[in-house]
Scaffold this motif. Structure first.
Motif, PDB file in Angstrom:
ATOM      1  N   LEU A 169       0.792  -0.829   0.108  1.00 52.54           N
ATOM      2  CA  LEU A 169      -0.091  -0.628   0.060  1.00 52.54           C
ATOM      3  C   LEU A 169       0.691   1.479   0.171  1.00 52.54           C
ATOM      4  O   LEU A 169       0.420   2.351  -0.656  1.00 52.54           O
ATOM      5  N   ALA A 170       1.983   1.336   0.665  1.00 53.04           N
ATOM      6  CA  ALA A 170       2.464   2.186   1.201  1.00 53.04           C
ATOM      7  C   ALA A 170       3.524   2.398  -0.244  1.00 53.04           C
ATOM      8  O   ALA A 170       4.272   3.652  -0.884  1.00 53.04           O
ATOM      9  N   ASP A 210      -6.658   3.512   0.386  1.00 50.82           N
ATOM     10  CA  ASP A 210      -7.416   4.446   0.843  1.00 50.82           C
ATOM     11  C   ASP A 210      -8.735   3.716   2.042  1.00 50.82           C
ATOM     12  O   ASP A 210      -8.424   3.952   3.624  1.00 50.82           O
ATOM     13  N   GLN A 211      -8.751   2.541   0.970  1.00 51.64           N
ATOM     14  CA  GLN A 211     -10.435   1.520   1.837  1.00 51.64           C
ATOM     15  C   GLN A 211      -9.956   0.728   2.997  1.00 51.64           C
ATOM     16  O   GLN A 211      -9.665   0.523   4.036  1.00 51.64           O
ATOM     17  N   ALA A 256      -8.367   3.208  -9.096  1.00 51.46           N
ATOM     18  CA  ALA A 256      -8.918   2.199  -8.197  1.00 51.46           C
ATOM     19  C   ALA A 256      -8.114   1.661  -7.383  1.00 51.46           C
ATOM     20  O   ALA A 256      -8.271   1.338  -6.313  1.00 51.46           O
ATOM     21  N   LEU A 257      -7.148   1.568  -7.966  1.00 52.61           N
ATOM     22  CA  LEU A 257      -5.575   1.005  -6.501  1.00 52.61           C
ATOM     23  C   LEU A 257      -5.411   1.927  -5.557  1.00 52.61           C
ATOM     24  O   LEU A 257      -5.201   1.980  -4.591  1.00 52.61           O
ATOM     25  N   GLU A 285      -7.258  -1.361  10.571  1.00 55.21           N
ATOM     26  CA  GLU A 285      -7.195  -0.919  11.816  1.00 55.21           C
ATOM     27  C   GLU A 285      -8.448  -1.617  12.312  1.00 55.21           C
ATOM     28  O   GLU A 285      -8.356  -1.675  13.413  1.00 55.21           O
ATOM     29  N   ASP A 286      -9.969  -1.824  11.430  1.00 57.93           N
ATOM     30  CA  ASP A 286     -10.478  -2.392  11.938  1.00 57.93           C
ATOM     31  C   ASP A 286     -10.575  -4.053  13.046  1.00 57.93           C
ATOM     32  O   ASP A 286     -11.121  -4.556  13.281  1.00 57.93           O
ATOM     33  N   TRP A 287      -9.703  -4.737  10.918  1.00 62.35           N
ATOM     34  CA  TRP A 287      -9.710  -5.952  11.863  1.00 62.35           C
ATOM     35  C   TRP A 287      -9.034  -6.304  13.219  1.00 62.35           C
ATOM     36  O   TRP A 287      -8.848  -7.173  13.800  1.00 62.35           O
TER      37      TRP A 287
END
Length: 462
Positions: free
Chosen positions: A297-298, A324-325, A318-319, A331-333
């Motif tokens: 991601l980075a 971002d999502q 799209a990437l 963090e949610d996981w």
């Protein structure tokens, strides 16, 4: 005997952001020239149609006038510049009049770096080029190729052959010793943790999908450890003479690779136990599982910002949206697992799904990049082939490292499509197409802005 002198200074101006500065400076500061030389490395992101010579001169005039002679017409004495454009695919070499070599030798210096540069090994390619320059700049007459050829023609075949043989053996011996040292480091780690690894494996829940898969790996762990022990004994029994043989270099690499994979696997076994059993160290183990995904991601923005990265397209958007999502999802996981709302297995499932989705998005973007660069279907197929080749676990040129994670242990190495692999495949594909278009031509002029500047230097494509 020829004099040997390390550089007076090593200055790195990596405006392209592609070099490992610490490794590069360490290597270059240890490189021996025939005369004390000021070494400069300059990189920038240009275009295929750019003149690298002109760009290097522009940068020197604007930022480093000390690189130019007092009369403004030549490069300063004692100076050697190695320049690289990783996007436009150009490499250049420039030097003061007292360090001047022939055009053929400049080609030799550039060619020494190109195989590595084509493989996107920017730091290693730069080191190779500078080291070759160190051999050729101010080379004593008795070390020159012309003298050696004359020696051979005049009956020195035996001596020359013996000299070449000695050089090959010396280089091979050094490489073998490095592989043995690499293997010893990993083997020592594995040996020291052997009992702990057995205890960790003994408490991994076999009913877990991921636990069961990792335990399958562990069942062959001891056999592979004994094989590594045998290899260790074999390579340590090799004499100095035997370490200089090519077949034994392959053997030492086999030992180092086997030990490194075991070293990674015992870490995975420890992390699997910690995560699935929710021991006190599970957050650290979970962070290691996230690390490959976070790295991807980075690295997305740098990929999309490249000259041929097609960063303003729908597949690029799209990437970015996915990135971002995903940053929020990670963090949610972690929060859900900490609160007990999801099991570790479910968290790993979500991570696997996300990385698989990223692979699909990268495959889509690969087609966008290929369509943007290739001029015809033949060139497009060349680029697709390079992309597939770099991603393939069977490709020997682009050796893939063992991913020290639970998903890396469970799935084959080509299951995920990483950003690093995408970059390597793109660079190799662009290089192959550029070379086929005749992109290797050498340029000696400094362009319309160079004026009357006539410093020794040239550039060529790779």
């Amino acid at each position: 005997m020829a004099h040997a002198a390390t550089p007076m200074s090593v200055d790195v101006f990596d405006t392209a952001g592609v070099l490992d500065r610490v490794a590069l400076v360490d290597a270059l500061e240890a490189t021996e020239f025939h005369e004390p030389t000021k070494v400069v490395v300059y990189t920038y992101n240009g275009r295929t149609e750019d003149n690298l010579n002109e760009e290097v001169l522009r940068f020197a005039r604007a930022e480093h006038k000390e690189w130019i002679s007092p009369d403004g017409q030549k490069w300063a004495d004692g100076l050697f510049i190695f320049a690289l454009d990783p996007v436009g695919r150009h490499v250049g070499t420039y030097m003061g009049e007292d360090r001047k070599v022939s055009l053929e030798q400049r080609h030799d210096i550039q060619d020494a770096s190109k195989e590595l540069l084509r493989d996107a090994q920017w730091t290693d390619g730069t080191i190779a080029g500078v080291r070759r320059a160190a051999v050729l700049i101010n080379q004593p007459w008795y070390e020159s190729s012309g003298f050696l050829i004359t020696l051979w023609v005049s009956g020195g075949t035996v001596a020359l052959g013996a000299g070449a043989w000695i050089v090959v053996r010396t280089v091979t011996r050094s490489a073998s010793r490095k592989e043995v040292d690499r293997g010893d480091h990993s083997y020592a780690n594995v040996s020291m943790d052997l009992e702990v690894t057995e205890l960790n494996a003994g408490t991994i829940p076999e009913s877990s999908t991921y636990g069961g898969e990792v335990l399958e790996k562990y069942r062959s762990f001891l056999n592979r450890y004994y094989l590594a022990t045998g290899l260790s004994n074999t390579v340590h029994s090799l004499s100095r003479h035997q370490l200089g043989q090519r077949r034994n270099l392959r053997l030492t690499r086999q030992y180092a690779d086997a030990a490194a994979e075991l070293d990674a696997l015992d870490d995975v076994i420890a992390d699997t136990n910690a995560l699935l059993n929710r021991t006190s160290t599970w957050p650290t183990a979970w962070d290691r599982q996230l690390a490959p995904f976070r790295n991807d991601l980075a690295g997305l923005e740098q990929l999309l910002a490249k000259r041929n990265g097609q960063g303003d397209t729908a597949t690029a958007a799209a990437l970015r949206t996915f990135r971002d999502q995903s940053l929020g999802a990670i963090e949610d996981w972690t929060s859900d697992m900490g609160a007990g709302r999801i099991t570790p297995e479910k968290a790993l499932d979500r991570l696997n799904d996300a990385r698989s989705h990223l692979a699909m998005l990268l495959e889509n973007h690969a087609e966008t990049v290929i369509d943007g660069y290739a001029k015809n279907e033949r060139e497009a197929e060349v680029m697709r082939k390079e992309m597939r080749s770099v991603r393939s676990s069977s490709n020997q040129k682009h050796r893939r490292t063992y991913e020290p994670s639970i998903l890396g242990a469970v799935y084959p190495s080509n299951h995920f499509f990483s950003v690093a692999t995408f970059n390597s495949g793109l660079d190799t594909g662009v290089s192959s197409v550029s070379a086929a278009r005749g992109g290797d031509g050498s340029t000696t002029g400094y362009g319309s802005s160079g004026g009357s500047f006539s410093g020794s230097g040239s550039s060529s494509g790779f």
